[in-house]
Write a protein that holds these residues in place. Structure first.
Motif, PDB file in Angstrom:
ATOM      1  N   ALA A  15       0.826  -1.212   0.000  1.00  0.00           N
ATOM      2  CA  ALA A  15       0.000   0.000   0.000  1.00  0.00           C
ATOM      3  C   ALA A  15       0.860   1.262   0.000  1.00  0.00           C
ATOM      4  CB  ALA A  15      -0.933  -0.004   1.207  1.00  0.00           C
ATOM      5  N   PHE A  16       2.080   1.174   0.578  1.00  0.00           N
ATOM      6  CA  PHE A  16       2.962   2.342   0.676  1.00  0.00           C
ATOM      7  C   PHE A  16       3.891   2.508  -0.533  1.00  0.00           C
ATOM      8  CE2 PHE A  16       3.056   2.234   5.648  1.00  0.00           C
ATOM      9  CZ  PHE A  16       1.737   2.687   5.660  1.00  0.00           C
ATOM     10  N   THR A  17       4.085   1.432  -1.289  1.00  0.00           N
ATOM     11  CA  THR A  17       5.021   1.469  -2.403  1.00  0.00           C
ATOM     12  C   THR A  17       4.630   2.552  -3.406  1.00  0.00           C
ATOM     13  OG1 THR A  17       5.601  -0.856  -2.163  1.00  0.00           O
ATOM     14  CG2 THR A  17       6.005   0.147  -4.310  1.00  0.00           C
ATOM     15  N   ASP A  18       5.601   3.360  -3.775  1.00  0.00           N
ATOM     16  CA  ASP A  18       5.442   4.471  -4.728  1.00  0.00           C
ATOM     17  C   ASP A  18       4.747   5.693  -4.138  1.00  0.00           C
ATOM     18  OD1 ASP A  18       6.710   3.028  -6.762  1.00  0.00           O
ATOM     19  OD2 ASP A  18       4.813   2.150  -7.436  1.00  0.00           O
ATOM     20  N   ALA A  19       4.393   5.638  -2.859  1.00  0.00           N
ATOM     21  CA  ALA A  19       3.765   6.811  -2.232  1.00  0.00           C
ATOM     22  C   ALA A  19       4.822   7.862  -1.906  1.00  0.00           C
ATOM     23  CB  ALA A  19       3.033   6.395  -0.955  1.00  0.00           C
ATOM     24  N   ASP A  20       4.468   9.116  -2.132  1.00  0.00           N
ATOM     25  CA  ASP A  20       5.358  10.216  -1.765  1.00  0.00           C
ATOM     26  C   ASP A  20       5.261  10.517  -0.266  1.00  0.00           C
ATOM     27  OD1 ASP A  20       6.263  10.979  -4.482  1.00  0.00           O
ATOM     28  OD2 ASP A  20       4.131  11.437  -4.777  1.00  0.00           O
ATOM     29  N   ALA A  21       4.104  10.230   0.307  1.00  0.00           N
ATOM     30  CA  ALA A  21       3.895  10.482   1.730  1.00  0.00           C
ATOM     31  C   ALA A  21       2.805   9.555   2.253  1.00  0.00           C
ATOM     32  CB  ALA A  21       3.491  11.940   1.964  1.00  0.00           C
ATOM     33  N   VAL A  22       2.863   9.245   3.541  1.00  0.00           N
ATOM     34  CA  VAL A  22       1.833   8.402   4.147  1.00  0.00           C
ATOM     35  C   VAL A  22       1.389   9.004   5.482  1.00  0.00           C
ATOM     36  CG1 VAL A  22       2.718   6.297   3.074  1.00  0.00           C
ATOM     37  CG2 VAL A  22       3.455   6.895   5.378  1.00  0.00           C
ATOM     38  N   TYR A  23       0.111   8.786   5.784  1.00  0.00           N
ATOM     39  CA  TYR A  23      -0.456   9.160   7.085  1.00  0.00           C
ATOM     40  C   TYR A  23      -0.819   7.867   7.789  1.00  0.00           C
ATOM     41  CZ  TYR A  23      -4.274  10.194  10.344  1.00  0.00           C
ATOM     42  OH  TYR A  23      -5.091  10.230  11.447  1.00  0.00           O
ATOM     43  N   VAL A  24      -0.302   7.692   9.002  1.00  0.00           N
ATOM     44  CA  VAL A  24      -0.546   6.443   9.721  1.00  0.00           C
ATOM     45  C   VAL A  24      -1.194   6.715  11.072  1.00  0.00           C
ATOM     46  CG1 VAL A  24       1.274   5.137   8.587  1.00  0.00           C
ATOM     47  CG2 VAL A  24       1.833   6.482  10.593  1.00  0.00           C
ATOM     48  N   MET A  25      -2.174   5.908  11.385  1.00  0.00           N
ATOM     49  CA  MET A  25      -2.792   5.948  12.701  1.00  0.00           C
ATOM     50  C   MET A  25      -3.059   4.530  13.151  1.00  0.00           C
ATOM     51  SD  MET A  25      -6.813   6.921  12.245  1.00  0.00           S
ATOM     52  CE  MET A  25      -7.100   6.280  13.892  1.00  0.00           C
ATOM     53  N   THR A  26      -2.895   4.291  14.435  1.00  0.00           N
ATOM     54  CA  THR A  26      -3.107   2.959  14.991  1.00  0.00           C
ATOM     55  C   THR A  26      -4.358   2.979  15.852  1.00  0.00           C
ATOM     56  OG1 THR A  26      -0.715   2.646  15.092  1.00  0.00           O
ATOM     57  CG2 THR A  26      -2.063   1.095  16.326  1.00  0.00           C
ATOM     58  N   PRO A  27      -5.337   2.129  15.574  1.00  0.00           N
ATOM     59  CA  PRO A  27      -6.555   2.101  16.384  1.00  0.00           C
ATOM     60  C   PRO A  27      -6.226   1.875  17.855  1.00  0.00           C
ATOM     61  CG  PRO A  27      -6.805   0.749  14.428  1.00  0.00           C
ATOM     62  CD  PRO A  27      -5.356   1.127  14.499  1.00  0.00           C
ATOM     63  N   PRO A  28      -6.858   2.640  18.787  1.00  0.00           N
ATOM     64  CA  PRO A  28      -6.541   2.508  20.212  1.00  0.00           C
ATOM     65  C   PRO A  28      -7.076   1.233  20.849  1.00  0.00           C
ATOM     66  CG  PRO A  28      -8.314   4.057  19.894  1.00  0.00           C
ATOM     67  CD  PRO A  28      -7.809   3.716  18.530  1.00  0.00           C
ATOM     68  N   ASN A  29      -8.121   0.642  20.276  1.00  0.00           N
ATOM     69  CA  ASN A  29      -8.717  -0.556  20.860  1.00  0.00           C
ATOM     70  C   ASN A  29      -8.548  -1.738  19.920  1.00  0.00           C
ATOM     71  OD1 ASN A  29      -9.535   0.933  23.046  1.00  0.00           O
ATOM     72  ND2 ASN A  29     -11.595   1.263  22.290  1.00  0.00           N
ATOM     73  N   MET A  30      -7.353  -2.293  19.898  1.00  0.00           N
ATOM     74  CA  MET A  30      -7.078  -3.417  19.014  1.00  0.00           C
ATOM     75  C   MET A  30      -7.307  -4.730  19.751  1.00  0.00           C
ATOM     76  SD  MET A  30      -3.869  -2.139  16.730  1.00  0.00           S
ATOM     77  CE  MET A  30      -4.182  -3.493  15.586  1.00  0.00           C
ATOM     78  N   GLY A  31      -8.582  -5.145  19.778  1.00  0.00           N
ATOM     79  CA  GLY A  31      -8.942  -6.365  20.481  1.00  0.00           C
ATOM     80  C   GLY A  31      -9.302  -6.071  21.927  1.00  0.00           C
ATOM     81  N   GLY A  32      -9.888  -7.045  22.608  1.00  0.00           N
ATOM     82  CA  GLY A  32     -10.311  -6.858  23.986  1.00  0.00           C
ATOM     83  C   GLY A  32      -9.239  -7.125  25.014  1.00  0.00           C
ATOM     84  N   SER A  33      -8.090  -7.635  24.558  1.00  0.00           N
ATOM     85  CA  SER A  33      -6.993  -7.925  25.484  1.00  0.00           C
ATOM     86  C   SER A  33      -5.657  -7.658  24.792  1.00  0.00           C
ATOM     87  CB  SER A  33      -7.053  -9.383  25.961  1.00  0.00           C
ATOM     88  OG  SER A  33      -6.941 -10.272  24.867  1.00  0.00           O
ATOM     89  N   ASN A  34      -4.605  -7.521  25.605  1.00  0.00           N
ATOM     90  CA  ASN A  34      -3.262  -7.231  25.082  1.00  0.00           C
ATOM     91  C   ASN A  34      -3.259  -5.985  24.195  1.00  0.00           C
ATOM     92  OD1 ASN A  34      -2.177  -9.639  26.271  1.00  0.00           O
ATOM     93  ND2 ASN A  34      -3.076 -10.795  24.568  1.00  0.00           N
ATOM     94  N   ILE A  35      -4.005  -4.976  24.635  1.00  0.00           N
ATOM     95  CA  ILE A  35      -4.204  -3.771  23.821  1.00  0.00           C
ATOM     96  C   ILE A  35      -2.878  -3.097  23.475  1.00  0.00           C
ATOM     97  CG2 ILE A  35      -5.343  -1.541  23.664  1.00  0.00           C
ATOM     98  CD1 ILE A  35      -7.260  -3.894  23.836  1.00  0.00           C
ATOM     99  N   LEU A  36      -2.065  -2.819  24.484  1.00  0.00           N
ATOM    100  CA  LEU A  36      -0.809  -2.105  24.233  1.00  0.00           C
ATOM    101  C   LEU A  36       0.128  -2.931  23.366  1.00  0.00           C
ATOM    102  CD1 LEU A  36      -0.105  -0.462  27.729  1.00  0.00           C
ATOM    103  CD2 LEU A  36      -1.290   0.490  25.744  1.00  0.00           C
TER     104      LEU A  36
END
Length: 292
Positions: free
Chosen positions: A61-82
């Motif tokens: 998805a990033f290949t050939d991109a001049d710039a990317v915006y990245v965000m990580t969802p804060p609630n990734m699953g009900g456990s082991n979030i961090l």
């Protein structure tokens, strides 16, 4: 420019896509749901469907991109979030490195300067540290204030109990932000060249929960709406009763203690960083009442 953005068509992703397309950029939008493809394309973007924990997918998805915006969802699953957040951060970093992207804007948060005691924000601290190891890449950590839109989670409490509150007092000084202001700032940052690692705070207004209760209460016809400070135990139990998994409820309770102590907002307030956002609490109140 060719730009890839994560976050699908969420509160930030949708206005960001519109702004970038209107500026003439070629935009690819990462989403985990194939159901979003049609809507993304209708707004002028190209969809990339896959998981943000999949480094191979992200690299493509990033290949050939001049710039990317990245965000990580804060609630990734009900456990082991961090741990899950950190794993996704590693996947993003590996994809950035292998694809050769030179410009990255990462959505972070106030409090991300602290390694612990901040609830889910600690995951963003971990990710910032991972990104700092990337070479030959210009990176901006966009540390956002507390989202105005989080107040929507309080609607059931307001309707059911006639109060609004959390485990910090009405006098707590909190930098708030509106997603629209974040989107505008992300678009601005993506178009920059820059170099090295940079930190920029994006905040729309600096207010207190007491202000929020008064302004939002007046907007919905409840001018006496009180802000109630809960104990940590009450906060934890309340979220558990509302159906939040125990780990998530614990992390949000810890975030509340970080706001209460002033630690989370400390770096922003200490450095008297400029307030760039245009949407103030009173502006958000008009939006809040229409969705109440």
């Amino acid at each position: 420019m060719k730009i890839t953005i994560s976050g699908s068509l969420g509160n930030i992703g949708k206005p960001l896509l519109k702004k970038l397309v209107a500026s003439g950029h070629e935009v690819t939008v990462i989403s985990s749901s194939s159901d979003r493809s049609e809507a993304i394309e209708a707004l002028g973007g190209k969809s990339a469907i896959g998981s943000v924990s999949d480094a191979i997918f992200l690299e493509k998805a990033f290949t050939d991109a001049d710039a990317v915006y990245v965000m990580t969802p804060p609630n990734m699953g009900g456990s082991n979030i961090l741990a899950n957040m950190t794993e996704a951060g590693n996947a993003f970093a590996n994809a950035i490195k292998k694809s050769g992207v030179k410009r990255v804007v990462m959505l972070s948060s106030i409090g991300a300067d602290l390694p612990n005691g901040t609830g889910p924000i600690a995951g963003l601290y971990n990710i910032e540290k991972i990104y700092e190891t990337l070479e030959n890449t210009s990176i901006t950590f966009l540390r956002a204030g507390f989202f105005f839109t989080n107040f929507y989670h309080d609607v059931p409490m307001i309707k059911g109990a006639g109060i609004i509150g959390a485990n910090y007092p009405a006098s707590t000084v909190i930098p708030y932000v509106h997603p629209e202001d974040i989107a505008a700032t992300v678009a601005e940052e993506l178009e920059k060249t820059g170099s090295g690692i940079n930190v920029r705070y994006i905040v729309s207004d600096v207010r207190t929960p007491g202000d929020a209760a008064k302004v939002l209460g007046e907007a919905i016809g409840k001018p006496e709406l009180p802000w109630v400070e809960f104990t940590d135990e009450q906060s934890l139990n309340g979220m558990a009763q509302a159906g939040l998994p125990e780990e998530i409820a614990g992390l949000y309770t810890e975030m509340g203690t970080g706001l209460r102590s002033g630690a989370i907002a400390g770096d922003f307030l200490k450095n008297k960083t400029a307030v760039y956002g245009k949407i103030k609490l009173e502006d958000f109140a008009k939006e809040f009442v229409s969705n109440f």
